[in-house]
Design an enzyme around this catalytic site. Structure first.
Site, PDB file in Angstrom:
ATOM      1  N   THR A  40       0.906  -1.358   0.061  1.00 57.23           N
ATOM      2  CA  THR A  40      -0.012   0.006  -0.213  1.00 57.23           C
ATOM      3  C   THR A  40       0.900   1.187   0.032  1.00 57.23           C
ATOM      4  O   THR A  40       2.073   1.251   0.302  1.00 57.23           O
ATOM      5  CB  THR A  40      -0.769  -0.116   1.190  1.00 57.23           C
ATOM      6  OG1 THR A  40      -0.112   0.330   2.589  1.00 57.23           O
ATOM      7  CG2 THR A  40      -1.591  -1.366   1.259  1.00 57.23           C
ATOM      8  N   VAL A  45       3.301  -1.127   4.661  1.00 57.48           N
ATOM      9  CA  VAL A  45       2.363   0.169   5.170  1.00 57.48           C
ATOM     10  C   VAL A  45       3.263   1.115   4.977  1.00 57.48           C
ATOM     11  O   VAL A  45       4.372   1.082   5.649  1.00 57.48           O
ATOM     12  CB  VAL A  45       1.632  -0.347   6.327  1.00 57.48           C
ATOM     13  CG1 VAL A  45       0.929   1.128   6.859  1.00 57.48           C
ATOM     14  CG2 VAL A  45       0.866  -1.517   6.406  1.00 57.48           C
ATOM     15  N   ILE A  83       7.188  -1.943   7.251  1.00 56.27           N
ATOM     16  CA  ILE A  83       7.255  -0.508   7.215  1.00 56.27           C
ATOM     17  C   ILE A  83       7.895  -0.058   6.018  1.00 56.27           C
ATOM     18  O   ILE A  83       8.974  -0.339   5.703  1.00 56.27           O
ATOM     19  CB  ILE A  83       7.450   0.027   8.441  1.00 56.27           C
ATOM     20  CG1 ILE A  83       6.734  -0.602   9.681  1.00 56.27           C
ATOM     21  CG2 ILE A  83       7.144   1.432   8.521  1.00 56.27           C
ATOM     22  CD1 ILE A  83       5.199  -0.409   9.729  1.00 56.27           C
ATOM     23  N   LYS A  84       7.062   0.666   5.193  1.00 57.24           N
ATOM     24  CA  LYS A  84       7.782   1.433   3.947  1.00 57.24           C
ATOM     25  C   LYS A  84       8.434   2.691   4.690  1.00 57.24           C
ATOM     26  O   LYS A  84       7.546   3.467   4.931  1.00 57.24           O
ATOM     27  CB  LYS A  84       6.799   1.520   3.090  1.00 57.24           C
ATOM     28  CG  LYS A  84       6.553   0.512   1.876  1.00 57.24           C
ATOM     29  CD  LYS A  84       5.612   1.020   1.092  1.00 57.24           C
ATOM     30  CE  LYS A  84       5.278   0.258  -0.446  1.00 57.24           C
ATOM     31  NZ  LYS A  84       4.345   0.771  -1.203  1.00 57.24           N
ATOM     32  N   VAL A  85       9.458   2.973   4.040  1.00 57.16           N
ATOM     33  CA  VAL A  85      10.163   4.242   4.743  1.00 57.16           C
ATOM     34  C   VAL A  85      10.777   4.568   3.237  1.00 57.16           C
ATOM     35  O   VAL A  85      11.111   3.826   2.348  1.00 57.16           O
ATOM     36  CB  VAL A  85      11.265   4.179   5.629  1.00 57.16           C
ATOM     37  CG1 VAL A  85      10.740   3.902   6.931  1.00 57.16           C
ATOM     38  CG2 VAL A  85      12.476   3.076   5.279  1.00 57.16           C
TER      39      VAL A  85
END
Ligand code: E4P
Length: 228
Positions: free
Chosen positions: A27, A65, A93-95
């Site tokens: 996402t 996310v 976790i997307k960074v």
């Protein structure tokens, strides 16, 4: 190669899972907005469905996310990433691929929070995900090709670099924002671990006009065979 769905819409995620057997979800803030739900509600709905389906688990069906894209300091990114990852063990976790993002990703991975380095547009950016131990790196394909660039060499260079330095398979390469079946083929030929695309791209990738045409011919033959 694994297939992820690029969407935060639960009906699309369910359809892609039941029809295509997708292996995970990606996402981003745009997909959350398009789900029509508040950020945390969209995440909770995905997490609830994962639990109902029994596909919970750290190593199955990862859901990427993205944290607040306004965050520009590693401490803030780490804090939000920890909070979001605690909501569901499938969350990764997307960074963003910035100095703060890479710093945050390294700290998070050291503390057991899995990360996906996103908004990657060059092999030199992709190296940082491998070097700092992110679970995923997301080179964007569709955006570059929409800009007139051919991405075959871009993908194969990332694969080759990862093979050269032992990152291949550890930091998995998600070729992202695919728009066409041909891009899926290009990624598969180059050795990408994963592709992520919208549902319409997967629907297109299963079609061919000759398949439809062939079915009609065979139906005609069937109907003209005595005894059928
Ligand atoms: C990938 O992880 C991203 O969510 C995605 O591919 C970004 O592109 P899009 O939203 O333009 O499809």
């Amino acid at each position: 190669m694994k297939f992820f769905l690029d969407s935060a819409k639960l009906d699309e995620i369910k359809e892609a899972y039941y029809t295509f057997g997708i292996d995970g979800v990606t996402t981003n803030p745009k997909h959350i907005m398009l789900s029509g739900k508040p950020f945390r509600t969209a995440l909770a709905d995905i997490a609830d469905w994962i639990r109902e389906e029994g596909i919970t688990g750290k190593d199955v069906f990862p859901v990427s996310v993205e944290i607040d894209p306004h965050l520009d300091d590693a401490d803030g990114m780490v804090a939000m990433a920890k909070e979001i990852s605690s909501l569901c063990e499938n969350f990764v976790i997307k960074v963003p691929c910035t100095e703060a993002g890479v710093t945050a990703a390294r700290r998070l991975e050291q503390e057991g929070v899995r990360t996906n380095l996103t908004l990657v547009f060059s092999p030199s950016q992709a190296i940082w995900a491998g070097k700092n131990g992110s679970l995923f790196v997301s080179p964007f394909i569709g955006w570059k090709e929409a800009n007139g660039e051919d991405c075959k060499r871009y993908i194969s260079q990332i694969v080759e670099i990862y093979q050269n330095y032992g990152y291949y398979g550890k930091t998995q390469i998600i070729c992202a924002a695919l728009r066409t079946p041909k891009q899926i083929v290009d990624c598969a030929v180059a050795g990408a671990d994963i592709v992520t695309a919208g549902l319409a791209v997967y629907k297109d990738a299963i079609k061919h006009p000759y398949t439809r045409d062939g079915l009609e011919r065979f139906q005609n033959a069937w109907d003209n065979t005595e005894g059928n």
